[in-house]
Design a protein around this motif. Structure first.
Motif, PDB file in Angstrom:
ATOM      1  N   ARG A   1       3.898   8.376  -2.205  1.00  0.00           N
ATOM      2  CA  ARG A   1       3.436   7.267  -2.869  1.00  0.00           C
ATOM      3  C   ARG A   1       3.570   7.501  -4.334  1.00  0.00           C
ATOM      4  O   ARG A   1       4.047   6.768  -5.337  1.00  0.00           O
ATOM      5  CB  ARG A   1       2.132   6.757  -2.348  1.00  0.00           C
ATOM      6  CG  ARG A   1       1.542   5.514  -3.326  1.00  0.00           C
ATOM      7  CD  ARG A   1       2.315   4.362  -2.711  1.00  0.00           C
ATOM      8  NE  ARG A   1       1.463   3.166  -3.732  1.00  0.00           N
ATOM      9  CZ  ARG A   1       2.036   2.049  -3.652  1.00  0.00           C
ATOM     10  NH1 ARG A   1       3.150   1.527  -3.333  1.00  0.00           N
ATOM     11  NH2 ARG A   1       1.370   0.980  -4.499  1.00  0.00           N
TER      12      ARG A   1
ATOM     13  N   GLU B   1      -2.921   5.734  -3.149  1.00  0.00           N
ATOM     14  CA  GLU B   1      -2.302   4.961  -2.462  1.00  0.00           C
ATOM     15  C   GLU B   1      -2.156   3.551  -2.901  1.00  0.00           C
ATOM     16  O   GLU B   1      -1.127   2.937  -2.419  1.00  0.00           O
ATOM     17  CB  GLU B   1      -2.445   5.399  -0.939  1.00  0.00           C
ATOM     18  CG  GLU B   1      -1.763   6.771  -0.504  1.00  0.00           C
ATOM     19  CD  GLU B   1      -2.447   7.321   0.841  1.00  0.00           C
ATOM     20  OE1 GLU B   1      -2.943   6.490   1.346  1.00  0.00           O
ATOM     21  OE2 GLU B   1      -2.106   8.484   0.947  1.00  0.00           O
ATOM     22  N   SER B   2      -3.261   3.184  -3.102  1.00  0.00           N
ATOM     23  CA  SER B   2      -3.349   1.732  -3.582  1.00  0.00           C
ATOM     24  C   SER B   2      -2.938   1.579  -4.984  1.00  0.00           C
ATOM     25  O   SER B   2      -2.950   0.094  -5.424  1.00  0.00           O
ATOM     26  CB  SER B   2      -4.694   1.244  -3.369  1.00  0.00           C
ATOM     27  OG  SER B   2      -5.729   1.780  -4.414  1.00  0.00           O
TER      28      SER B   2
ATOM     29  N   ALA C   1      -7.024  10.191  -1.938  1.00  0.00           N
ATOM     30  CA  ALA C   1      -5.772   9.647  -1.435  1.00  0.00           C
ATOM     31  C   ALA C   1      -5.720   8.266  -1.468  1.00  0.00           C
ATOM     32  O   ALA C   1      -4.615   7.563  -1.827  1.00  0.00           O
ATOM     33  CB  ALA C   1      -5.431  10.441   0.056  1.00  0.00           C
TER      34      ALA C   1
ATOM     35  N   SER D   1      -1.151  12.180  -2.484  1.00  0.00           N
ATOM     36  CA  SER D   1      -0.003  11.121  -1.779  1.00  0.00           C
ATOM     37  C   SER D   1       1.287  11.486  -2.315  1.00  0.00           C
ATOM     38  O   SER D   1       1.972  10.667  -3.176  1.00  0.00           O
ATOM     39  CB  SER D   1      -0.613  10.077  -1.905  1.00  0.00           C
ATOM     40  OG  SER D   1       0.158   8.987  -1.731  1.00  0.00           O
TER      41      SER D   1
END
Length: 195
Positions: free
Chosen positions: A110, A87-88, A83, A107
């Motif tokens: 996102r 998310e990044s 995740a 995620s």
């Protein structure tokens, strides 16, 4: 613009390529994207992961079997999709629809508008979505938004959006996997680099 002023002015745009084992398709896509986007690599960061990857396996030898002599394979090791990685990322490119879906499950908020299969994104991305934008990260962000807005449009042929796993494939099938990845990466890079 110097490296230090770039990092202060803009955060790098992060692309994450994903396949199952992080041994063939995603590292090849990562390597080809790095090569094709080389003029922008201080503004665009490319990495890869696998939905079922056994962490820590060197990818160079396995990816090299797909890359041949086209480009040097990445000197990294496999890592499992998490995740946190999703998310990044500003853009997640799965080798197949199942990899896009895995990112969205990890995620949903996102990834829903930022995750595509590699071939889907190559099909949907259009240069006019970033017309007049010069900053690579800002351009790429606009391209992702435009592609997301086009997803699900009537008449779209989604039957060709997956790249098959080359594990155990014949040499001609492996070459076809590489061709499909390279074709998609070339399309994406040409749109990102267009000014």
């Amino acid at each position: 613009m110097s490296d230090s002023s770039l990092s202060v002015a803009h955060q790098a745009f992060r692309v994450l390529t994903v396949c199952t084992g992080n041994l063939y398709r995603s590292p090849v896509a990562e390597c080809l994207l790095r090569q094709r986007l080389a003029p922008l690599l201080e503004a665009i960061h490319v990495s890869s992961a696998g939905t079922a990857a056994a962490p820590g396996i060197p990818v160079a030898g396995t990816a090299a079997s797909l890359l041949g002599t086209a480009v040097d394979p990445p000197g990294t090791v496999t890592r499992r999709l998490t995740a946190g990685l999703v998310e990044s990322a500003d853009l997640v490119l799965g080798a197949a629809t199942e990899h896009r879906e895995a990112a969205v499950r990890l995620s949903p908020v996102r990834a829903l508008s930022r995750a595509f299969s590699l071939r889907e994104f190559a099909r949907l991305v259009q240069a006019e979505d970033a017309a007049g934008l010069v900053d690579p990260a800002v351009r790429f962000t606009a391209l992702v938004k435009g592609a997301a807005a086009r997803r699900g449009s009537a008449g779209a042929d989604v039957s060709d959006d997956d790249v098959a796993d080359p594990l155990g494939a014949s040499p001609p099938e492996v070459r076809e996997v590489f061709r499909r990845i390279e074709e998609s990466v070339d399309r994406i890079a040409s749109v990102v680099l267009a000014r």
